[in-house]
Design a protein around this motif. Structure first.
Motif, mmCIF file in Angstrom:
data_model
loop_
_atom_site.group_PDB
_atom_site.id
_atom_site.type_symbol
_atom_site.label_atom_id
_atom_site.label_comp_id
_atom_site.label_asym_id
_atom_site.label_seq_id
_atom_site.Cartn_x
_atom_site.Cartn_y
_atom_site.Cartn_z
ATOM 1 N N PRO A 166 34.835 20.555 43.695
ATOM 2 C CA PRO A 166 34.494 21.241 42.312
ATOM 3 C C PRO A 166 35.733 22.147 41.617
ATOM 4 O O PRO A 166 35.522 21.972 40.454
ATOM 5 C CB PRO A 166 33.302 21.995 42.690
ATOM 6 N N GLY A 167 36.358 22.883 42.520
ATOM 7 C CA GLY A 167 37.332 23.537 41.911
ATOM 8 C C GLY A 167 36.592 24.783 41.732
ATOM 9 O O GLY A 167 35.567 25.136 41.593
ATOM 10 N N ASP A 168 37.576 26.011 41.183
ATOM 11 C CA ASP A 168 37.266 27.055 41.174
ATOM 12 C C ASP A 168 38.071 27.741 39.871
ATOM 13 O O ASP A 168 39.292 27.934 40.151
ATOM 14 C CB ASP A 168 37.191 28.210 42.179
ATOM 15 N N PRO A 169 37.704 27.777 38.600
ATOM 16 C CA PRO A 169 36.298 27.360 38.096
ATOM 17 C C PRO A 169 36.293 25.896 38.271
ATOM 18 O O PRO A 169 37.219 25.169 38.287
ATOM 19 C CB PRO A 169 36.381 27.827 36.645
ATOM 20 N N PRO A 170 35.002 25.336 38.064
ATOM 21 C CA PRO A 170 34.903 23.996 38.470
ATOM 22 C C PRO A 170 35.551 22.900 37.201
ATOM 23 O O PRO A 170 35.383 23.272 36.318
ATOM 24 C CB PRO A 170 33.104 23.789 38.295
ATOM 25 N N LEU A 171 35.839 22.023 37.763
ATOM 26 C CA LEU A 171 36.546 20.940 36.993
ATOM 27 C C LEU A 171 35.494 19.585 37.107
ATOM 28 O O LEU A 171 34.971 19.303 37.963
ATOM 29 C CB LEU A 171 37.845 20.499 37.756
ATOM 30 N N ARG A 172 35.524 19.026 35.826
ATOM 31 C CA ARG A 172 34.747 17.942 35.572
ATOM 32 C C ARG A 172 35.034 16.788 36.769
ATOM 33 O O ARG A 172 36.564 16.371 36.630
ATOM 34 C CB ARG A 172 34.531 17.452 34.378
ATOM 35 N N PRO A 173 34.305 15.849 37.203
ATOM 36 C CA PRO A 173 34.601 14.760 37.727
ATOM 37 C C PRO A 173 35.318 13.742 36.916
ATOM 38 O O PRO A 173 35.115 13.920 35.598
ATOM 39 C CB PRO A 173 33.429 14.193 38.512
#
Length: 196
Positions: free
Chosen positions: A14-21
């Motif tokens: 997901p990443g931090d902050p989240p990245l869209r798929p």
């Protein structure tokens, strides 16, 4: 971890902050090509910025016809030629551009979508449209790189479509790109966590 495991992690983390798929077809292509994990991470970061750009554009310029899905697919695959020209993952080069377009075409991707692999670094070509400009802009803005010539082309397109002055459009775009740039460090860290 093996490379396929790292590739799947780069596609799903997901990443931090989240990245869209990435769009499903883009992720599928990267798996088929056994793409380097660093490339998948880079494409996720650029795609995420492109998503923000098209959302902003839809709110600010709903009258401007933009093929949202084309921009997102283009951002998600623009550097796919680096699966062939792997030296360009960590060094300069443009061989991946034409190679990426040809690779996408061979995998059944429509020419209108495959073009972004070739146009993402040539925003001054005469047949470049707003979708191409947005993919190019996302490919720079993800790491907080500002390219005045590219931004001027986007501003001119927005001003022509809106009837507002170029200065007004520049101020709005500048605010957006400044905000996007604030997340560059996290996106660079996400990309850097994966091997070439």
């Amino acid at each position: 971890m093996t490379s396929p495991d790292l590739l799947l992690r780069a596609l799903r983390d997901p990443g931090d902050p989240p990245l869209r798929p990435l769009p499903d077809r883009a992720a599928e292509l990267l798996r088929e090509l056994d793409a380097p994990p660093r490339l998948a991470a880079h494409l996720r970061a650029v795609h995420d910025v492109a998503y923000g750009l098209v959302e902003w554009l839809a709110r600010r310029h709903p009258h401007l016809p933009v093929d949202r899905e084309a921009v997102l697919f283009g951002a998600a695959t623009h550097d796919i030629g680096k699966t062939v020209h792997t030296a360009e993952l960590s060094g300069p080069g443009s061989a991946h551009e034409a190679a990426g377009r040809e690779l996408l075409l061979r995998h059944g991707v429509a020419p209108a979508l495959a073009r972004f692999a070739a146009t993402h670094a040539s925003w001054t070509a005469p047949d470049v449209g707003i979708e191409d400009l947005l993919v190019s802009l996302a490919d720079k803005a993800w790491k907080n790189k500002r390219v005045p010539e590219l931004e001027d082309l986007v501003v001119r397109t927005l001003a022509e479509a809106s009837g507002r002055s170029a200065w007004e459009e520049f101020l709005d775009l500048d605010d957006l790109l400044t905000e996007v740039g604030e997340g560059a460090e996290e996106r660079l860290a996400f990309q850097g966590a994966y091997p070439v």
